[in-house]
Design an enzyme around this catalytic site. Structure first.
Site, PDB file in Angstrom:
ATOM      1  CB  ALA A  14      -0.944  -0.006   1.205  1.00  0.00           C
ATOM      2  CE1 TYR A 164       2.735  -9.276 -12.354  1.00  0.00           C
ATOM      3  CE2 TYR A 164       1.576  -9.290 -14.452  1.00  0.00           C
ATOM      4  CZ  TYR A 164       1.685  -8.849 -13.149  1.00  0.00           C
ATOM      5  OH  TYR A 164       0.738  -7.985 -12.633  1.00  0.00           O
ATOM      6  CB  ALA A 166       3.621 -18.809 -14.351  1.00  0.00           C
TER       7      ALA A 166
HETATM    8  N1  LIG Z   1      -0.248  -1.628 -12.694  1.00  0.00           N
HETATM    9  C1  LIG Z   1      -0.823  -2.523 -13.496  1.00  0.00           C
HETATM   10  O1  LIG Z   1      -1.029  -2.264 -14.699  1.00  0.00           O
HETATM   11  C2  LIG Z   1      -1.249  -3.858 -12.958  1.00  0.00           C
HETATM   12  C3  LIG Z   1      -1.971  -4.697 -13.810  1.00  0.00           C
HETATM   13  C4  LIG Z   1      -2.389  -5.938 -13.341  1.00  0.00           C
HETATM   14  C5  LIG Z   1      -2.097  -6.325 -12.054  1.00  0.00           C
HETATM   15  N2  LIG Z   1      -1.363  -5.492 -11.240  1.00  0.00           N
HETATM   16  C6  LIG Z   1      -1.080  -5.966  -9.898  1.00  0.00           C
HETATM   17  O2  LIG Z   1      -1.510  -5.013  -8.955  1.00  0.00           O
HETATM   18  C7  LIG Z   1      -0.671  -5.046  -7.805  1.00  0.00           C
HETATM   19  C8  LIG Z   1      -0.144  -3.650  -7.521  1.00  0.00           C
HETATM   20  O3  LIG Z   1       0.568  -3.213  -8.654  1.00  0.00           O
HETATM   21  P1  LIG Z   1       1.044  -1.705  -8.841  1.00  0.00           P
HETATM   22  O4  LIG Z   1       1.001  -1.432 -10.282  1.00  0.00           O
HETATM   23  O5  LIG Z   1       0.365  -0.816  -7.881  1.00  0.00           O
HETATM   24  O6  LIG Z   1       2.592  -1.875  -8.433  1.00  0.00           O
HETATM   25  P2  LIG Z   1       3.614  -0.838  -7.754  1.00  0.00           P
HETATM   26  O7  LIG Z   1       3.206   0.544  -8.056  1.00  0.00           O
HETATM   27  O8  LIG Z   1       4.987  -1.303  -8.127  1.00  0.00           O
HETATM   28  O9  LIG Z   1       3.379  -1.113  -6.193  1.00  0.00           O
HETATM   29  C9  LIG Z   1       3.686  -2.376  -5.672  1.00  0.00           C
HETATM   30  C10 LIG Z   1       3.503  -2.361  -4.174  1.00  0.00           C
HETATM   31  O10 LIG Z   1       3.866  -3.650  -3.653  1.00  0.00           O
HETATM   32  C11 LIG Z   1       4.816  -3.462  -2.605  1.00  0.00           C
HETATM   33  N3  LIG Z   1       5.672  -4.654  -2.524  1.00  0.00           N
HETATM   34  C12 LIG Z   1       6.435  -5.202  -3.481  1.00  0.00           C
HETATM   35  N4  LIG Z   1       7.092  -6.271  -2.991  1.00  0.00           N
HETATM   36  C13 LIG Z   1       6.703  -6.400  -1.707  1.00  0.00           C
HETATM   37  C14 LIG Z   1       7.028  -7.306  -0.661  1.00  0.00           C
HETATM   38  N5  LIG Z   1       7.910  -8.308  -0.842  1.00  0.00           N
HETATM   39  N6  LIG Z   1       6.448  -7.150   0.551  1.00  0.00           N
HETATM   40  C15 LIG Z   1       5.578  -6.142   0.769  1.00  0.00           C
HETATM   41  N7  LIG Z   1       5.220  -5.237  -0.176  1.00  0.00           N
HETATM   42  C16 LIG Z   1       5.795  -5.375  -1.391  1.00  0.00           C
HETATM   43  C17 LIG Z   1       5.538  -2.176  -2.968  1.00  0.00           C
HETATM   44  O11 LIG Z   1       6.083  -1.512  -1.843  1.00  0.00           O
HETATM   45  P3  LIG Z   1       7.584  -1.668  -1.312  1.00  0.00           P
HETATM   46  O12 LIG Z   1       8.487  -1.604  -2.492  1.00  0.00           O
HETATM   47  O13 LIG Z   1       7.703  -0.538  -0.359  1.00  0.00           O
HETATM   48  O14 LIG Z   1       7.627  -2.984  -0.614  1.00  0.00           O
HETATM   49  C18 LIG Z   1       4.382  -1.346  -3.489  1.00  0.00           C
HETATM   50  O15 LIG Z   1       3.672  -0.769  -2.429  1.00  0.00           O
HETATM   51  C19 LIG Z   1       0.414  -6.066  -8.109  1.00  0.00           C
HETATM   52  O16 LIG Z   1       0.073  -7.317  -7.557  1.00  0.00           O
HETATM   53  C20 LIG Z   1       0.404  -6.141  -9.619  1.00  0.00           C
HETATM   54  O17 LIG Z   1       0.887  -7.369 -10.109  1.00  0.00           O
HETATM   55  C21 LIG Z   1      -0.946  -4.260 -11.664  1.00  0.00           C
END
Ligand SMILES: NC(=O)c1ccc[n+]([C@@H]2O[C@H](COP(=O)([O-])OP(=O)(O)OC[C@H]3O[C@@H](n4cnc5c(N)ncnc54)[C@H](OP(=O)(O)O)[C@@H]3O)[C@@H](O)[C@H]2O)c1
Length: 273
Positions: A14, A164, A166
């Site tokens: 978050a 990703y 998978a």
């Molecule tokens: N953006 C898209 O187009 C898209 C599309 C489909 C699905 N998604 C999914 O939506 C979710 C959020 O994506 P987003 O685009 O918002 O990504 P993002 O902007 O990169 O944010 C990812 C978040 O996950 C946290 N994180 C990563 N590794 C972590 C860990 N080991 N432990 C705890 N927190 C962790 C990061 O914070 P820290 O680095 O501070 O840990 C960050 O808050 C993901 O599951 C992604 O696969 C995104």
């Protein structure tokens, strides 16, 4: 119907992007949000924004890949009297995993990220789900668990993203496989499959105007989502009133991107069949 006053939501990942947006959406509906990620500074500024608007937020540093840390975190929360009603498993990472060595990215990065994505996107979801499900059962909470999957986990497959795709397919199947066990404790579990959202995860790619325009042509609704497009799906699945009879579903929020007919539409749009 979407009132979450008196509820507490735990949101992983978050500190930015979709997870940060979920924290704003759920807190605006009245829930206290416990927000987790690895970078505590970013989490604190998200929490400050929420508190400044008169809502409740608690930032917690947590790496979801660390099973021991996850269990310790929920033991600590229980000791502090926190009761979690809603879990958003959002933390996730996305990296290229080309199968041919020569196609690795331009920085000559030869690390294979497949394992890292399984550890964060699959095992991280499992560790947190297990801890929260047991917590909910113990406290007799009719909870809601929402996993953030991706259209890449079903029918919107992409080259060089096998790891990703998978990992997200595993999230979708994990969601469905858990329905029966969780239902015995009155816990619902669903997932959301986002299409393309403009977040820090993909800013390097879709922050470029030309690329953005090209991508938008392949989406039937013609735009890449801002994180706020997740609000409706999150509130719907979080609310026991709105989605009391919904468990095991996968809600796609992708502007129609996984419809798959866009290419035909653009290439053959002037052809009369
Ligand atoms: N953006 C898209 O187009 C898209 C599309 C489909 C699905 N998604 C999914 O939506 C979710 C959020 O994506 P987003 O685009 O918002 O990504 P993002 O902007 O990169 O944010 C990812 C978040 O996950 C946290 N994180 C990563 N590794 C972590 C860990 N080991 N432990 C705890 N927190 C962790 C990061 O914070 P820290 O680095 O501070 O840990 C960050 O808050 C993901 O599951 C992604 O696969 C995104």
């Amino acid at each position: 119907m979407f009132d979450l006053i008196g509820k507490t939501a735990f949101i992983t990942g978050a500190s930015k992007g979709i997870g940060e947006r979920c924290a704003y959406a759920l807190s605006s509906a009245g829930a206290k949000v416990i927000i987790a990620a690895r970078q505590l500074d970013s989490l604190k500024s998200v929490a400050d924004n929420i508190i400044r608007n008169g809502y409740k937020a608690l930032p917690i540093q947590l790496d979801v890949t660390d099973k021991h840390a996850v269990n310790k975190c929920f033991d600590q929360l229980a000791q502090n009297g926190e009761v979690i009603d809603i879990l958003i498993n959002n933390a996730g990472i996305s990296m290229m995993t080309p199968v041919f060595e020569s196609k690795r990215n331009q920085q000559n990065d030869t690390k294979d990220y497949f394992q890292d994505m399984l550890q964060t996107n699959v095992m991280g979801v499992w560790y947190v789900t297990k801890a929260v499900a047991n917590h909910m059962k113990e406290k007799c909470i009719s909870g809601s668990i929402i996993n953030i999957a991706s259209v890449c986990g079903s029918n919107r497959l992409r080259a060089n993203l096998t790891g990703y795709c998978a990992s997200k397919a595993a999230v979708i199947q994990m969601t469905k496989a858990l329905v029966g066990e969780l239902a015995t404790a009155n816990i619902r579990i669903n997932c959301i499959s986002p299409g393309l959202f403009h977040t820090p995860l993909n800013d390097d790619r879709i922050g470029i105007d030309e690329t953005r325009k090209q991508i938008e042509k392949t989406i039937p609704l013609h735009f890449i989502a801002d994180p706020c497009e997740i609000d409706g799906a999150i509130l719907y699945l979080s609310s026991n009133k709105a989605s009391r009879y919904v468990t095991g579903s996968c809600l796609t929020v992708d502007g129609g991107a996984s419809w798959g007919g866009v290419y035909d539409y653009y290439v053959f749009k002037d052809v009369v069949y």
